[in-house]
Scaffold this motif. Structure first.
Motif, short mmCIF file in Angstrom:
data_model
loop_
_atom_site.label_atom_id
_atom_site.label_comp_id
_atom_site.label_asym_id
_atom_site.label_seq_id
_atom_site.Cartn_x
_atom_site.Cartn_y
_atom_site.Cartn_z
N ASP A 121 0.85 -1.19 0.00
CA ASP A 121 0.00 0.00 0.00
C ASP A 121 0.89 1.24 0.00
N ALA A 122 0.73 2.08 -1.01
CA ALA A 122 1.60 3.25 -1.17
C ALA A 122 0.83 4.36 -1.86
N PRO A 123 1.36 5.58 -1.83
CA PRO A 123 0.68 6.69 -2.52
C PRO A 123 0.55 6.40 -4.02
N LEU A 124 -0.56 6.81 -4.59
CA LEU A 124 -0.79 6.63 -6.03
C LEU A 124 0.06 7.65 -6.80
N ASP A 125 1.19 7.21 -7.31
CA ASP A 125 2.09 8.11 -8.02
C ASP A 125 2.32 7.64 -9.45
N MET A 126 3.21 6.66 -9.63
CA MET A 126 3.51 6.02 -10.93
C MET A 126 4.25 6.91 -11.92
N ARG A 127 4.79 8.04 -11.51
CA ARG A 127 5.55 8.89 -12.43
C ARG A 127 6.96 8.35 -12.62
N MET A 128 7.38 8.17 -13.84
CA MET A 128 8.78 7.84 -14.11
C MET A 128 9.64 9.08 -13.97
N ASP A 129 9.07 10.23 -14.30
CA ASP A 129 9.74 11.51 -14.12
C ASP A 129 9.09 12.22 -12.94
N THR A 135 0.01 12.63 -12.04
CA THR A 135 0.21 11.42 -11.25
C THR A 135 -0.96 10.46 -11.45
N ALA A 136 -0.76 9.23 -11.01
CA ALA A 136 -1.84 8.24 -11.06
C ALA A 136 -3.03 8.70 -10.21
N LYS A 137 -2.72 9.38 -9.11
CA LYS A 137 -3.78 9.89 -8.23
C LYS A 137 -4.70 10.85 -8.98
N GLU A 138 -4.10 11.73 -9.77
CA GLU A 138 -4.92 12.68 -10.53
C GLU A 138 -5.77 11.96 -11.57
N ILE A 139 -5.20 10.95 -12.21
CA ILE A 139 -5.94 10.20 -13.23
C ILE A 139 -7.17 9.53 -12.64
N PRO A 202 -5.14 -9.90 -10.73
CA PRO A 202 -6.05 -9.02 -11.49
C PRO A 202 -5.65 -7.55 -11.46
N ASP A 203 -4.82 -7.15 -10.50
CA ASP A 203 -4.38 -5.76 -10.43
C ASP A 203 -3.44 -5.38 -11.57
N LYS A 204 -2.72 -6.37 -12.09
CA LYS A 204 -1.64 -6.10 -13.04
C LYS A 204 -2.11 -5.28 -14.24
N ARG A 205 -3.24 -5.64 -14.81
CA ARG A 205 -3.71 -4.97 -16.03
C ARG A 205 -4.10 -3.51 -15.76
N THR A 206 -4.79 -3.27 -14.63
CA THR A 206 -5.21 -1.91 -14.30
C THR A 206 -4.01 -1.03 -13.96
N PHE A 207 -3.08 -1.54 -13.18
CA PHE A 207 -1.90 -0.76 -12.81
C PHE A 207 -1.04 -0.47 -14.04
N GLN A 208 -0.93 -1.44 -14.94
CA GLN A 208 -0.17 -1.22 -16.17
C GLN A 208 -0.84 -0.11 -16.99
N ALA A 209 -2.15 -0.16 -17.12
CA ALA A 209 -2.88 0.81 -17.93
C ALA A 209 -2.71 2.23 -17.39
N ILE A 210 -2.85 2.39 -16.10
CA ILE A 210 -2.75 3.73 -15.51
C ILE A 210 -1.32 4.24 -15.57
N ARG A 211 -0.36 3.34 -15.40
CA ARG A 211 1.06 3.73 -15.52
C ARG A 211 1.37 4.21 -16.94
N ILE A 212 0.86 3.49 -17.93
CA ILE A 212 1.08 3.88 -19.33
C ILE A 212 0.47 5.24 -19.61
N ALA A 213 -0.75 5.46 -19.11
CA ALA A 213 -1.41 6.75 -19.32
C ALA A 213 -0.66 7.88 -18.61
N CYS A 214 -0.22 7.61 -17.40
CA CYS A 214 0.47 8.62 -16.59
C CYS A 214 1.76 9.08 -17.26
#
Length: 311
Positions: A121-129, A135-139, A202-214
Motif C-alpha cells: 500500500d503506497a501513494p498513487l504516483d507512478m511517475r517515471m519523471d 500522477t496516477a492519483k490525478e488520473i 487481477p491488479d496487473k492490467r489496471t496498474f499497467q494501464a494507468i502507468r502507461i497513461a500517466c
C-alpha cells in the motif's frame, strides 16, 4: 533504497547492436546503466555513449556506475522522445546505435514510494519523471468514467474495464483515492471470482494501464521510432526491448513500415509513390530470453527484442 535492475537480454543486445569500437551510441532508457556499462566496455578512444533517462534516481545511480568511463559517457535528464534535440545540443548529427529498454526497473517496482506496485500500500504516483505534474492519483480522481474505461481497455486489455471505471468513480465520490491499496481493492471487487482465478494477479492490467497513461508511454514510443531510425548512420542499429504486446506491436509495425514504406496499390507493376526503404528488419521474429535468463530473472519473462538496421 539502492537502485538495482538486472539488464534483460544483455548478451542479445550487445550482439545485435554490432558495436563499432569508435562509434557513438545512445541508451534512451538508461536506468541504472547496466546495458550502457557493457556497451562502454566495448568502446575505444573516440567511442561515446549518451544516456538518457527521465528518472533522477536512475541518473544518480547510473552516474555512479559509469563514472569510471569519464568523458566517454554523457548523461542527460530527459525523455527519449526528445532524442533529436538532445543530440543536436551535443553537436551530434548521427549515431551508430540506439537502445530502448522499455521495462519498468526493479527499483521503481520495488520502491513503494513510487507507487508502481500493487503488492504494497503506497501513494498513487507512478511517475517515471518525478518532476512531471500528472500522477496516477490525478488520473483516478479526475478523469471522466468514459476515459478511464478507454485507458483500462486499451492500455491494460482489461475485459472488466467499464465495471472497474464505474466503481472508481463511485468510490471517489465519497472520498479521493489516495493509495495503491484502495485502487487494488476496487479492482478486485470489480472482477468476478471466476475471472480472478485465471490470468494471474487481477491488479496487473489496471496498474499497467494507468502507468502507461500517466507516462504517455505508448504515444512517446509511437512518435519516436521514425526519428530514431533517421538518426542512425548507414549500418547503424536500433534495438528495442518491449514487455507487453501493445509496445511490441508498435515496434513491429514501425520497423515493417520503415523497411517497406511503399503505399502503392498491390496491382501497380512499379512503385510510383517514391517512398524509399530506410533499412531492414534484422529480427523477423522477436528475440526472447533464454531458458537460463528466465531461471535467474523471472521479470524477463515477457521481454522481446526487435532490431532494425539503417540502410
Amino acid at each position: 533504497m539502492k537502485f538495482e535492475h538486472t539488464s534483460v537480454l544483455l548478451e542479445e543486445v550487445l550482439d545485435h547492436l554490432a558495436i563499432r569500437p569508435e562509434g557513438i551510441y545512445v541508451d534512451g532508457t538508461l536506468g541504472g546503466g547496466g546495458h550502457s556499462y557493457h556497451i562502454l566496455e566495448r568502446l575505444t578512444e573516440g567511442g561515446r555513449l549518451i544516456g538518457i533517462d527521465q528518472d533522477t534516481d536512475a541518473i544518480a545511480a547510473a552516474g555512479e556506475r559509469l563514472s569510471a568511463f569519464g568523458d566517454a559517457v554523457t548523461i542527460v535528464h530527459d525523455n527519449y522522445e526528445h532524442i533529436g534535440e538532445v543530440l543536436h545540443d551535443l553537436g551530434i548529427e548521427k549515431v551508430d546505435g540506439i537502445l530502448l529498454d522499455l521495462g519498468v526497473s526493479s527499483y521503481q517496482l520495488d520502491n513503494p514510494e513510487r507507487g508502481f506496485t500493487y503488492r504494497t500500500d503506497a501513494p498513487l504516483d507512478m511517475r517515471m519523471d518525478q518532476s512531471s505534474a500528472l500522477t496516477a492519483k490525478e488520473i483516478v480522481n479526475t478523469y471522466p468514467e468514459e476515459e478511464l474505461t478507454r485507458i483500462l481497455r486499451e492500455y491494460g486489455e482489461e475485459r472488466c474495464a467499464a465495471r472497474i471505471a464505474s466503481n472508481i468513480v463511485k468510490a471517489r465520490s465519497k472520498k479521493p483515492l489516495e493509495t495503491t491499496g484502495e485502487l487494488s481493492a476496487i479492482v478486485r471487487a470489480s472482477i468476478p471470482a471466476k475471472m480472478r482465478e485465471k490470468g494471474g494477479n487481477p491488479d496487473k492490467r489496471t496498474f499497467q494501464a494507468i502507468r502507461i497513461a500517466c507516462n504517455r508511454e505508448l504515444d512517446v514510443l509511437r512518435d519516436s521510432l521514425d526519428t530514431m531510425i533517421d538518426l542512425l548512420t548507414p549500418g547503424g542499429r536500433l534495438c528495442v526491448i518491449t514487455f507487453h504486446s501493445l509496445e511490441d506491436r508498435i515496434v513491429k509495425n514501425a520497423f515493417k513500415r520503415n523497411e517497406n514504406p511503399c503505399t502503392c496499390p498491390p496491382e501497380f507493376p512499379v512503385c510510383v509513390c517514391g517512398k524509399k526503404s530506410k533499412g531492414r528488419v534484422v529480427t523477423r521474429k522477436a528475440i526472447a530470453p533464454s531458458a537460463h535468463e528466465l531461471e535467474v530473472n523471472r521479470r524477463s519473462a515477457s521481454a522481446k527484442l526487435r532490431v532494425f538496421e539503417r540502410r
